[in-house]
Design a protein around this motif. Structure first.
Motif, PDB file in Angstrom:
ATOM      1  N   SER A  15      -9.018  -4.506  -2.635  1.00  0.00           N
ATOM      2  CA  SER A  15      -8.688  -5.133  -4.017  1.00  0.00           C
ATOM      3  C   SER A  15      -7.192  -4.913  -4.365  1.00  0.00           C
ATOM      4  O   SER A  15      -6.702  -5.719  -5.383  1.00  0.00           O
ATOM      5  N   GLN A  16      -6.415  -3.767  -3.690  1.00  0.00           N
ATOM      6  CA  GLN A  16      -5.229  -3.759  -4.101  1.00  0.00           C
ATOM      7  C   GLN A  16      -4.306  -4.730  -3.344  1.00  0.00           C
ATOM      8  O   GLN A  16      -4.633  -5.530  -2.520  1.00  0.00           O
ATOM      9  N   THR A  17      -2.956  -4.830  -3.629  1.00  0.00           N
ATOM     10  CA  THR A  17      -2.186  -5.724  -3.129  1.00  0.00           C
ATOM     11  C   THR A  17      -1.275  -4.900  -1.962  1.00  0.00           C
ATOM     12  O   THR A  17      -0.767  -3.886  -2.181  1.00  0.00           O
ATOM     13  N   LEU A  18      -1.235  -5.661  -0.900  1.00  0.00           N
ATOM     14  CA  LEU A  18      -0.546  -4.991   0.194  1.00  0.00           C
ATOM     15  C   LEU A  18       1.068  -5.693   0.120  1.00  0.00           C
ATOM     16  O   LEU A  18       1.067  -6.981   0.360  1.00  0.00           O
ATOM     17  N   SER A  19       2.016  -4.768   0.274  1.00  0.00           N
ATOM     18  CA  SER A  19       3.421  -5.187   0.220  1.00  0.00           C
ATOM     19  C   SER A  19       4.080  -4.593   1.526  1.00  0.00           C
ATOM     20  O   SER A  19       4.100  -3.503   1.882  1.00  0.00           O
ATOM     21  N   LEU A  20       4.500  -5.480   2.249  1.00  0.00           N
ATOM     22  CA  LEU A  20       5.251  -5.138   3.426  1.00  0.00           C
ATOM     23  C   LEU A  20       6.708  -5.914   3.752  1.00  0.00           C
ATOM     24  O   LEU A  20       6.714  -7.166   3.299  1.00  0.00           O
ATOM     25  N   THR A  21       7.728  -4.999   4.076  1.00  0.00           N
ATOM     26  CA  THR A  21       9.100  -5.691   3.946  1.00  0.00           C
ATOM     27  C   THR A  21       9.576  -5.563   5.581  1.00  0.00           C
ATOM     28  O   THR A  21       9.213  -4.634   6.332  1.00  0.00           O
ATOM     29  N   CYS A  22      10.372  -6.642   5.702  1.00  0.00           N
ATOM     30  CA  CYS A  22      11.076  -6.569   7.215  1.00  0.00           C
ATOM     31  C   CYS A  22      12.549  -6.572   6.821  1.00  0.00           C
ATOM     32  O   CYS A  22      13.011  -7.554   6.412  1.00  0.00           O
ATOM     33  N   ALA A  23      13.195  -5.638   7.341  1.00  0.00           N
ATOM     34  CA  ALA A  23      14.527  -5.448   7.403  1.00  0.00           C
ATOM     35  C   ALA A  23      15.245  -6.041   8.368  1.00  0.00           C
ATOM     36  O   ALA A  23      14.846  -5.737   9.819  1.00  0.00           O
ATOM     37  N   VAL A  24      16.252  -6.935   8.212  1.00  0.00           N
ATOM     38  CA  VAL A  24      16.718  -7.511   9.531  1.00  0.00           C
ATOM     39  C   VAL A  24      18.029  -7.122   9.587  1.00  0.00           C
ATOM     40  O   VAL A  24      19.075  -6.997   8.766  1.00  0.00           O
ATOM     41  N   SER A  25      18.547  -6.698  10.869  1.00  0.00           N
ATOM     42  CA  SER A  25      19.963  -6.488  11.220  1.00  0.00           C
ATOM     43  C   SER A  25      20.580  -7.285  12.426  1.00  0.00           C
ATOM     44  O   SER A  25      19.755  -7.735  13.343  1.00  0.00           O
ATOM     45  N   SER A  87      -5.383  -8.866  -3.228  1.00  0.00           N
ATOM     46  CA  SER A  87      -6.982  -8.743  -3.176  1.00  0.00           C
ATOM     47  C   SER A  87      -7.416  -8.519  -1.648  1.00  0.00           C
ATOM     48  O   SER A  87      -8.269  -9.053  -1.124  1.00  0.00           O
ATOM     49  N   VAL A  88      -6.814  -7.552  -1.080  1.00  0.00           N
ATOM     50  CA  VAL A  88      -7.007  -6.905   0.327  1.00  0.00           C
ATOM     51  C   VAL A  88      -8.359  -6.710   0.403  1.00  0.00           C
ATOM     52  O   VAL A  88      -9.105  -6.140  -0.269  1.00  0.00           O
ATOM     53  N   THR A  89      -8.840  -6.838   1.541  1.00  0.00           N
ATOM     54  CA  THR A  89     -10.487  -6.182   2.005  1.00  0.00           C
ATOM     55  C   THR A  89     -10.146  -5.776   3.255  1.00  0.00           C
ATOM     56  O   THR A  89      -9.371  -5.735   4.195  1.00  0.00           O
ATOM     57  N   PRO A  90     -11.331  -4.843   3.839  1.00  0.00           N
ATOM     58  CA  PRO A  90     -11.299  -4.677   5.286  1.00  0.00           C
ATOM     59  C   PRO A  90     -11.022  -5.745   6.353  1.00  0.00           C
ATOM     60  O   PRO A  90     -10.267  -4.951   7.247  1.00  0.00           O
ATOM     61  N   SER A 109      12.865 -13.017  18.127  1.00  0.00           N
ATOM     62  CA  SER A 109      13.023 -11.488  17.498  1.00  0.00           C
ATOM     63  C   SER A 109      11.810 -11.222  16.925  1.00  0.00           C
ATOM     64  O   SER A 109      11.307 -12.015  16.174  1.00  0.00           O
ATOM     65  N   TRP A 110      11.259  -9.957  17.221  1.00  0.00           N
ATOM     66  CA  TRP A 110      10.060  -9.497  16.755  1.00  0.00           C
ATOM     67  C   TRP A 110      10.301  -8.191  16.085  1.00  0.00           C
ATOM     68  O   TRP A 110      11.135  -7.280  16.920  1.00  0.00           O
ATOM     69  N   GLY A 111       9.771  -7.620  15.207  1.00  0.00           N
ATOM     70  CA  GLY A 111       9.554  -6.165  14.885  1.00  0.00           C
ATOM     71  C   GLY A 111       8.439  -5.483  15.708  1.00  0.00           C
ATOM     72  O   GLY A 111       7.940  -6.144  16.480  1.00  0.00           O
ATOM     73  N   GLN A 112       8.437  -4.261  15.828  1.00  0.00           N
ATOM     74  CA  GLN A 112       7.710  -3.585  16.497  1.00  0.00           C
ATOM     75  C   GLN A 112       6.279  -3.400  16.063  1.00  0.00           C
ATOM     76  O   GLN A 112       5.347  -3.297  16.852  1.00  0.00           O
ATOM     77  N   GLY A 113       6.106  -3.990  14.761  1.00  0.00           N
ATOM     78  CA  GLY A 113       4.686  -3.984  14.133  1.00  0.00           C
ATOM     79  C   GLY A 113       4.320  -2.727  13.358  1.00  0.00           C
ATOM     80  O   GLY A 113       4.637  -1.633  13.645  1.00  0.00           O
ATOM     81  N   THR A 114       3.441  -2.964  12.548  1.00  0.00           N
ATOM     82  CA  THR A 114       2.973  -1.655  11.724  1.00  0.00           C
ATOM     83  C   THR A 114       1.639  -2.022  11.442  1.00  0.00           C
ATOM     84  O   THR A 114       1.013  -3.070  11.046  1.00  0.00           O
ATOM     85  N   GLN A 115       0.954  -0.874  11.638  1.00  0.00           N
ATOM     86  CA  GLN A 115      -0.585  -0.845  11.348  1.00  0.00           C
ATOM     87  C   GLN A 115      -0.666  -0.691   9.955  1.00  0.00           C
ATOM     88  O   GLN A 115      -0.544   0.204   9.281  1.00  0.00           O
ATOM     89  N   VAL A 116      -1.768  -1.596   9.365  1.00  0.00           N
ATOM     90  CA  VAL A 116      -2.193  -1.579   7.923  1.00  0.00           C
ATOM     91  C   VAL A 116      -3.591  -1.524   7.892  1.00  0.00           C
ATOM     92  O   VAL A 116      -4.455  -2.372   8.687  1.00  0.00           O
ATOM     93  N   THR A 117      -4.259  -0.204   7.522  1.00  0.00           N
ATOM     94  CA  THR A 117      -5.641  -0.279   7.380  1.00  0.00           C
ATOM     95  C   THR A 117      -6.346  -0.492   5.837  1.00  0.00           C
ATOM     96  O   THR A 117      -5.616   0.275   5.186  1.00  0.00           O
ATOM     97  N   VAL A 118      -7.172  -1.194   5.773  1.00  0.00           N
ATOM     98  CA  VAL A 118      -7.794  -1.364   4.281  1.00  0.00           C
ATOM     99  C   VAL A 118      -9.123  -0.455   4.234  1.00  0.00           C
ATOM    100  O   VAL A 118      -9.898  -0.990   4.760  1.00  0.00           O
ATOM    101  N   SER A 119      -9.037   0.351   3.376  1.00  0.00           N
ATOM    102  CA  SER A 119     -10.186   1.243   3.524  1.00  0.00           C
ATOM    103  C   SER A 119     -10.223   1.983   2.154  1.00  0.00           C
ATOM    104  O   SER A 119      -8.832   2.367   1.546  1.00  0.00           O
ATOM    105  N   SER A 120     -11.472   2.410   1.618  1.00  0.00           N
ATOM    106  CA  SER A 120     -11.343   3.230   0.198  1.00  0.00           C
ATOM    107  C   SER A 120     -11.681   4.527   0.656  1.00  0.00           C
ATOM    108  O   SER A 120     -11.374   5.361  -0.181  1.00  0.00           O
TER     109      SER A 120
END
Length: 120
Positions: A15-25, A87-90, A109-120
């Motif tokens: 139910s929370q909001t996920l925020s991810l940032t991508c920094a470009v160089s 409103s994220v869910t698992p 160009s791609w970022g390396q990726g970041t793992q996000v887990t939605v869990s209580s």
């Protein structure tokens, strides 16, 4: 050479909001004709899912299946763009990637990726 780096929380509660940032160089997010996207890959060998993009002018397009929960913003002073997923869910558990490229020519160009887990 353009480099992208994702950052954000690795664990988010339902139910929370996920925020991810991508920094470009190595290049500017305002470079003409460039598009900057968020793409994710759920676990279990599932395919990549395109979530949305922000263009060099600041215009945005979102996946219809995620449009009601997704927004992408940018900070040109920091040369970065941010994904907000509400409103994220698992089912939103995935590796999240940012990517960039010239519209119509795929991503160079791609970022390396970041793992996000939605869990209580």
């Amino acid at each position: 050479q353009v480099q992208l780096q994702e950052s954000g929380p690795g664990l988010v509660k339902p139910s929370q909001t996920l925020s991810l940032t991508c920094a470009v160089s190595g290049g500017s997010i305002t470079t003409m004709n460039y598009l900057w996207s968020w793409i994710r890959q759920p676990p279990g060998g599932k395919g990549l899912e395109w979530m949305g993009e922000i263009g060099y002018s600041g215009s945005t397009i979102y996946s219809p299946s995620l449009k009601s929960r997704t927004s992408i913003s940018r900070d040109t002073s920091k040369n970065q763009f941010t994904l907000h997923l509400t409103s994220v869910t698992p089912e939103d558990t995935a590796v999240y990637y940012c990517a960039g490229g010239v519209g119509g020519r795929g991503y160079d160009s791609w970022g390396q990726g970041t793992q996000v887990t939605v869990s209580s």
